[in-house]
Scaffold this motif. Structure first.
Motif, mmCIF file in Angstrom:
data_model
loop_
_atom_site.group_PDB
_atom_site.id
_atom_site.type_symbol
_atom_site.label_atom_id
_atom_site.label_comp_id
_atom_site.label_asym_id
_atom_site.label_seq_id
_atom_site.Cartn_x
_atom_site.Cartn_y
_atom_site.Cartn_z
ATOM 1 N N GLN A 27 0.807 -1.206 0.000
ATOM 2 C CA GLN A 27 0.000 0.000 0.000
ATOM 3 C C GLN A 27 0.848 1.268 0.000
ATOM 4 O O GLN A 27 0.331 2.346 -0.232
ATOM 5 C CB GLN A 27 -0.939 -0.001 1.202
ATOM 6 N N GLN A 28 2.136 1.158 0.285
ATOM 7 C CA GLN A 28 2.993 2.338 0.292
ATOM 8 C C GLN A 28 3.179 2.837 -1.138
ATOM 9 O O GLN A 28 3.288 2.044 -2.070
ATOM 10 C CB GLN A 28 4.354 2.014 0.908
ATOM 11 N N PRO A 29 3.229 4.158 -1.329
ATOM 12 C CA PRO A 29 3.428 4.676 -2.682
ATOM 13 C C PRO A 29 4.818 4.286 -3.207
ATOM 14 O O PRO A 29 5.774 4.181 -2.436
ATOM 15 C CB PRO A 29 3.314 6.194 -2.509
ATOM 16 N N ALA A 30 4.892 4.075 -4.506
ATOM 17 C CA ALA A 30 6.168 3.712 -5.124
ATOM 18 C C ALA A 30 7.129 4.890 -5.047
ATOM 19 O O ALA A 30 6.731 6.052 -5.142
ATOM 20 C CB ALA A 30 5.942 3.322 -6.581
ATOM 21 N N LEU A 31 8.405 4.587 -4.876
ATOM 22 C CA LEU A 31 9.425 5.631 -4.836
ATOM 23 C C LEU A 31 9.722 6.114 -6.247
ATOM 24 O O LEU A 31 9.619 5.343 -7.203
ATOM 25 C CB LEU A 31 10.715 5.077 -4.214
ATOM 26 N N PRO A 32 10.112 7.386 -6.412
ATOM 27 C CA PRO A 32 10.542 7.849 -7.730
ATOM 28 C C PRO A 32 11.730 7.005 -8.197
ATOM 29 O O PRO A 32 12.577 6.619 -7.398
ATOM 30 C CB PRO A 32 10.971 9.297 -7.487
ATOM 31 N N THR A 33 11.768 6.740 -9.495
ATOM 32 C CA THR A 33 12.810 5.876 -10.037
ATOM 33 C C THR A 33 13.640 6.617 -11.078
ATOM 34 O O THR A 33 13.093 7.220 -11.996
ATOM 35 C CB THR A 33 12.192 4.618 -10.678
ATOM 36 N N ILE A 34 14.958 6.545 -10.908
ATOM 37 C CA ILE A 34 15.903 7.136 -11.858
ATOM 38 C C ILE A 34 16.528 5.996 -12.647
ATOM 39 O O ILE A 34 17.058 5.053 -12.071
ATOM 40 C CB ILE A 34 17.013 7.919 -11.128
ATOM 41 N N GLY A 35 16.480 6.092 -13.966
ATOM 42 C CA GLY A 35 17.171 5.134 -14.822
ATOM 43 C C GLY A 35 18.531 5.699 -15.184
ATOM 44 O O GLY A 35 18.621 6.735 -15.835
ATOM 45 N N TYR A 36 19.594 5.065 -14.717
ATOM 46 C CA TYR A 36 20.966 5.539 -14.935
ATOM 47 C C TYR A 36 21.570 4.711 -16.070
ATOM 48 O O TYR A 36 21.831 3.525 -15.902
ATOM 49 C CB TYR A 36 21.776 5.392 -13.655
ATOM 50 N N LEU A 37 21.775 5.327 -17.225
ATOM 51 C CA LEU A 37 22.334 4.640 -18.380
ATOM 52 C C LEU A 37 23.834 4.906 -18.427
ATOM 53 O O LEU A 37 24.271 5.970 -18.839
ATOM 54 C CB LEU A 37 21.662 5.144 -19.666
ATOM 55 N N GLY A 38 24.618 3.940 -17.988
ATOM 56 C CA GLY A 38 26.072 4.055 -17.997
ATOM 57 C C GLY A 38 26.637 3.561 -19.315
ATOM 58 O O GLY A 38 26.151 2.579 -19.876
ATOM 59 N N THR A 39 27.657 4.219 -19.810
ATOM 60 C CA THR A 39 28.194 3.879 -21.129
ATOM 61 C C THR A 39 29.121 2.672 -21.113
ATOM 62 O O THR A 39 29.219 1.965 -22.099
ATOM 63 C CB THR A 39 28.966 5.064 -21.727
ATOM 64 N N ALA A 40 29.795 2.434 -20.015
ATOM 65 C CA ALA A 40 30.797 1.369 -19.975
ATOM 66 C C ALA A 40 30.386 0.309 -18.949
ATOM 67 O O ALA A 40 29.350 -0.316 -19.092
ATOM 68 C CB ALA A 40 32.178 1.944 -19.676
ATOM 69 N N VAL A 93 10.383 4.439 -15.696
ATOM 70 C CA VAL A 93 11.195 5.225 -14.774
ATOM 71 C C VAL A 93 10.715 6.667 -14.829
ATOM 72 O O VAL A 93 10.080 7.087 -15.798
ATOM 73 C CB VAL A 93 12.714 5.120 -15.099
ATOM 74 N N ASP A 94 11.037 7.449 -13.814
ATOM 75 C CA ASP A 94 10.591 8.835 -13.758
ATOM 76 C C ASP A 94 11.521 9.785 -14.495
ATOM 77 O O ASP A 94 11.104 10.862 -14.932
ATOM 78 C CB ASP A 94 10.436 9.264 -12.297
ATOM 79 N N VAL A 95 12.790 9.402 -14.606
ATOM 80 C CA VAL A 95 13.770 10.228 -15.321
ATOM 81 C C VAL A 95 14.904 9.310 -15.782
ATOM 82 O O VAL A 95 15.220 8.322 -15.123
ATOM 83 C CB VAL A 95 14.305 11.383 -14.431
ATOM 84 N N ILE A 96 15.499 9.651 -16.932
ATOM 85 C CA ILE A 96 16.664 8.921 -17.432
ATOM 86 C C ILE A 96 17.864 9.842 -17.327
ATOM 87 O O ILE A 96 17.815 10.992 -17.785
ATOM 88 C CB ILE A 96 16.465 8.473 -18.896
ATOM 89 N N VAL A 97 18.944 9.352 -16.723
ATOM 90 C CA VAL A 97 20.173 10.127 -16.559
ATOM 91 C C VAL A 97 21.268 9.421 -17.343
ATOM 92 O O VAL A 97 21.448 8.209 -17.218
ATOM 93 C CB VAL A 97 20.571 10.235 -15.066
ATOM 94 N N THR A 98 22.008 10.180 -18.155
ATOM 95 C CA THR A 98 23.090 9.590 -18.939
ATOM 96 C C THR A 98 24.102 10.665 -19.303
ATOM 97 O O THR A 98 23.990 11.801 -18.861
ATOM 98 C CB THR A 98 22.540 8.873 -20.193
ATOM 99 N N SER A 99 25.065 10.290 -20.115
ATOM 100 C CA SER A 99 26.102 11.217 -20.540
ATOM 101 C C SER A 99 26.570 10.813 -21.929
ATOM 102 O O SER A 99 26.823 9.635 -22.172
ATOM 103 C CB SER A 99 27.267 11.176 -19.554
ATOM 104 N N GLY A 100 26.685 11.766 -22.825
ATOM 105 C CA GLY A 100 27.169 11.488 -24.170
ATOM 106 C C GLY A 100 26.057 11.594 -25.199
ATOM 107 O O GLY A 100 24.928 11.167 -24.975
ATOM 108 N N THR A 101 26.395 12.150 -26.348
ATOM 109 C CA THR A 101 25.411 12.396 -27.400
ATOM 110 C C THR A 101 24.714 11.126 -27.887
ATOM 111 O O THR A 101 23.478 11.104 -27.979
ATOM 112 C CB THR A 101 26.068 13.154 -28.571
ATOM 113 N N PRO A 102 25.427 10.027 -28.212
ATOM 114 C CA PRO A 102 24.716 8.835 -28.705
ATOM 115 C C PRO A 102 23.723 8.264 -27.684
ATOM 116 O O PRO A 102 22.637 7.814 -28.055
ATOM 117 C CB PRO A 102 25.841 7.832 -28.984
#
Length: 179
Positions: A27-40, A93-102
């Motif tokens: 019954q607890q609300p879901a926590l915000p989720t960050i999707g971390y896209l690592g390149t290596a 996910v609530d937000v996607i975090v990454t680095s790099g143009t591709p």
């Protein structure tokens, strides 16, 4: 018969007590989720992930308590960017975090609804990440390396500097060539 009833009631009560924490947790609300896209890999980019988590903590976001960070690693394989971005969209996910143009391009192609935050990318306008620097629009934001604009500004400063030096005024330019 009464003893059996009491035992049956006790077992029912015990079963209900064991299930109660699961029901309460559901019954607890879901926590915000960050999707971390690592390149290596975590081994090569672990310091970046650790710095990210540390900054989240400083801002009051604590992994597994106030936010969930889901890490996915492309392991140096560019084709994985689109797969990982699609997985984040499926997982909502609530937000996607990454680095790099591709990586940002892959995430942008996967969703126009989930915010995408990038740590670095090439020229975001020329690469189609945003509409313009003044009005980015869309769901993509972050920091970019504007080397073309900086080079143009340096040329302009050099031209003006030449004029300034003729009139005996000084101009200073601070540069760093560290990577």
């Amino acid at each position: 018969m009464t003893a059996k009833m009491k035992r049956r009631d006790f077992i029912t009560l015990l079963g209900g007590a064991a299930a109660w924490p699961l029901a309460a947790r559901a019954q607890q609300p879901a926590l915000p989720t960050i999707g971390y896209l690592g390149t290596a890999t975590p081994a090569t980019q672990g310091q970046w992930a650790a710095a990210f988590v540390q900054r989240l903590r400083e801002l009051g976001w604590i992994d597994a308590r106030t936010v969930v960070v889901e890490y996915r690693w492309a392991e140096g394989r560019d084709e994985r960017f689109a797969e990982i971005a699609a997985e984040f969209v499926r997982r909502k996910v609530d937000v996607i975090v990454t680095s790099g143009t591709p990586q940002v391009l892959a995430a942008k192609q996967a969703t126009s609804a989930i915010p995408i935050v990038f740590a670095t990318a090439g020229d975001p306008v020329a690469n189609g990440l945003i509409d313009s620097l003044a009005r980015p629009g869309g769901n993509v934001t972050g920091l970019s390396l504007q080397s073309n604009d900086i080079a143009q500004a340096a040329r302009t400063l050099a031209r003006r500097g030449k004029e300034q030096l003729r009139s005996r005024e000084a101009i200073g330019l601070l540069c760093s060539h560290r990577k």
